[in-house]
Enzyme design. Structure first.
Site, PDB file in Angstrom:
ATOM      1  CB  SER A   1      -0.341  -8.303  -1.043  1.00  0.00           C
ATOM      2  OG  SER A   1      -1.123  -9.154  -0.219  1.00  0.00           O
TER       3      SER A   1
ATOM      4  CE  LYS B   1      -4.430  -1.651   0.853  1.00  0.00           C
ATOM      5  NZ  LYS B   1      -4.356  -2.931   1.593  1.00  0.00           N
TER       6      LYS B   1
ATOM      7  CD  GLU C   1     -10.281   4.408   1.039  1.00  0.00           C
ATOM      8  OE1 GLU C   1     -10.179   5.617   0.726  1.00  0.00           O
ATOM      9  OE2 GLU C   1      -9.544   3.517   0.564  1.00  0.00           O
TER      10      GLU C   1
HETATM   11  C1  LIG Z   1      -5.203  -3.970   1.402  1.00  0.00           C
HETATM   12  C2  LIG Z   1      -4.526  -5.261   1.193  1.00  0.00           C
HETATM   13  C3  LIG Z   1      -4.914  -6.145   0.161  1.00  0.00           C
HETATM   14  C4  LIG Z   1      -6.090  -5.903  -0.727  1.00  0.00           C
HETATM   15  O1  LIG Z   1      -6.056  -4.735  -1.473  1.00  0.00           O
HETATM   16  P1  LIG Z   1      -5.767  -4.731  -3.040  1.00  0.00           P
HETATM   17  O2  LIG Z   1      -6.061  -3.334  -3.437  1.00  0.00           O
HETATM   18  O3  LIG Z   1      -6.682  -5.715  -3.682  1.00  0.00           O
HETATM   19  O4  LIG Z   1      -4.350  -5.096  -3.229  1.00  0.00           O
HETATM   20  C5  LIG Z   1      -4.186  -7.296  -0.019  1.00  0.00           C
HETATM   21  N1  LIG Z   1      -3.138  -7.600   0.780  1.00  0.00           N
HETATM   22  C6  LIG Z   1      -2.736  -6.786   1.775  1.00  0.00           C
HETATM   23  C7  LIG Z   1      -1.566  -7.186   2.609  1.00  0.00           C
HETATM   24  C8  LIG Z   1      -3.417  -5.585   2.020  1.00  0.00           C
HETATM   25  O5  LIG Z   1      -3.014  -4.788   3.025  1.00  0.00           O
END
Ligand SMILES: *Cc1c(COP(=O)(O)O)cnc(C)c1O
Length: 410
Positions: A393, A104, A126
């Site tokens: 992610s 993020k 948000e």
């Molecule tokens: C917020 C988040 C997601 C989901 O958000 P996307 O916009 O679909 O990437 C996935 N993995 C993590 C670790 C997150 O913090």
């Protein structure tokens, strides 16, 4: 070995001729369904965003932060024991190693630099689980800008550590008590606040919202696939994988992972969405599997809704995937068959999280575990020489309370 990301970029459009049009539509999905009062604000944002897309000074500043503040490039790690388990070659794109623990921050920094260019002094955002709120509060502390984060009151209570982090970073957290007190309601409240304060800059955390946000967030996350390209070239001698996989909440880490490969037919792209307790259980967030077309948060996309157009409350074990919509680009890519989407249920994600932890010593975020669970869904098609890239992610620290509950059964 060249780790200089500054010289390797390709800031060009991802979707080519089949992609976004001038009004922000990906086929039938996207657009900007906003109240008249925001029209000028969004037009100015669009102009500022399209101006920086090819601006070398902006890019230099942004890439300097990605390198020296975020810690990029994130490793592309060959997971040897996981590969042996699945009879192929699995590489993990380690977004979990970024500053603040997920992908993020890539987007939050891109948007805050844009906000600064536009002369903005107050930032709103948000957040659901709090990951985007923390990334935005971090970017605001770094730039010395005021920050207000809207968060459903239920989430404020569930994710208190992230609330405390945001406060320590100097942000104001506004608990939202409309609707079901979760992410959808926090987003409604942020948009409402934006309408009364159109001078503030709204940093949206995923590839959702009115045009140009889905395109812009994907663009700021595209550093992920830009790095995958040269890292693969360096490690395996070709710059494309046979499979790319990621989890989709709103779609930002997935879009970043796919960006430079969307027009490359050699690459099979597979997304995981949150199945929750199962797509027919009523307790799910599998928007692509069961959603229908509608408008949410400024964009036309697939939504979980009833026959009257009322949004159905989503459910997933993972707060980051618990959203009743999906980025319009992902709705489009699934519809035209460019991506294949599998719903992953809570128990499958938990199994995948424990598997990665025990085989590779990496505790993933529960969202990322949904992407890892795709391995079991497609393993029958893997060949021994295939190259599979999966984006991790985020890291699992925030999910330890959830994981601990499942220790006895593993
Ligand atoms: C917020 C988040 C997601 C989901 O958000 P996307 O916009 O679909 O990437 C996935 N993995 C993590 C670790 C997150 O913090």
């Amino acid at each position: 070995m060249d780790k200089n990301i500054d010289n390797k970029s390709n800031f060009s459009s991802p979707l080519g001729a089949g992609g976004i049009d001038n009004n922000g539509f990906y086929g039938d999905f996207g657009g900007a369904y906003i109240p008249e009062i925001l029209h000028g604000t969004v037009e100015r944002l669009k102009a500022a965003y399209f101006a920086i897309k090819d601006d070398a000074t902006f890019k230099a500043e942004y890439y300097d932060l990605l390198k020296n503040y975020v810690g990029r490039p994130s490793p592309l790690y060959f997971a040897k024991r996981l590969s042996a388990e699945y009879g192929t070659n699995i590489y993990l794109k380690r977004e979990d190693l970024n500053h603040t623990g997920a992908h993020k921050i890539n987007n939050a920094l891109g948007q805050i630099l844009l906000a600064k260019r536009m002369g903005k002094t107050r930032i709103i955002a948000e957040t659901g689980a709090g990951q985007h709120g923390v990334a935005t509060a971090t970017a605001c502390a770094l730039m010395g800008l005021e920050c207000i984060v809207f968060m459903g009151k239920t989430d404020v209570e569930r994710q208190f550590l992230n609330v405390q982090k945001m406060r320590m970073l100097g942000a104001t957290v506004e608990p939202v008590t409309s609707g079901n007190w979760t992410l959808k309601d926090a987003t409604n409240e942020a948009i409402r606040y934006w309408c009364s304060n159109p001078d503030c800059f709204y940093i949206i955390g995923s590839t959702v919202g009115p045009h140009p946000y889905p395109d812009m967030v994907g663009f700021f996350q595209s550093v992920i696939s830009e790095e995958i390209k040269w890292q693969l070239k360096e490690q395996v001698g070709r710059d494309f994988p046979d499979y790319l996989m990621a989890c989709v909440g709103g779609g930002s880490n997935a879009m970043g992972t796919y960006y430079h490969y969307l027009n490359d037919e050699r690459v099979k792209i597979i997304s995981a969405e949150a199945g929750g307790m199962g797509i027919d259980s009523g307790e799910t967030a599998a928007t692509i599997s069961i959603g229908t077309t509608g408008i949410l948060h400024g964009s036309k996309t697939l939504l979980m809704q009833n026959e009257d157009g009322q949004i159905t409350e989503p459910y997933s074990i993972s707060a980051g995937l618990d959203y009743p919509g999906i980025g319009p680009a992902h709705a489009f890519l699934a519809k035209i068959g460019r991506t294949k989407v599998h719903p992953i249920n809570d128990d499958e994600a938990l199994d995948a999280a424990f598997e990665l932890t025990r085989l590779e010593g990496i505790i993933p975020a529960i969202e990322s575990a949904h992407a890892l669970a795709l391995l079991k869904k497609v393993k029958d098609t893997f060949k021994l020489n295939d190259i599979v890239v999966i984006t991790v992610s985020g890291r699992g620290d925030k999910d330890m309370d959830t994981y601990v509950k499942y220790f006895p059964v593993i």
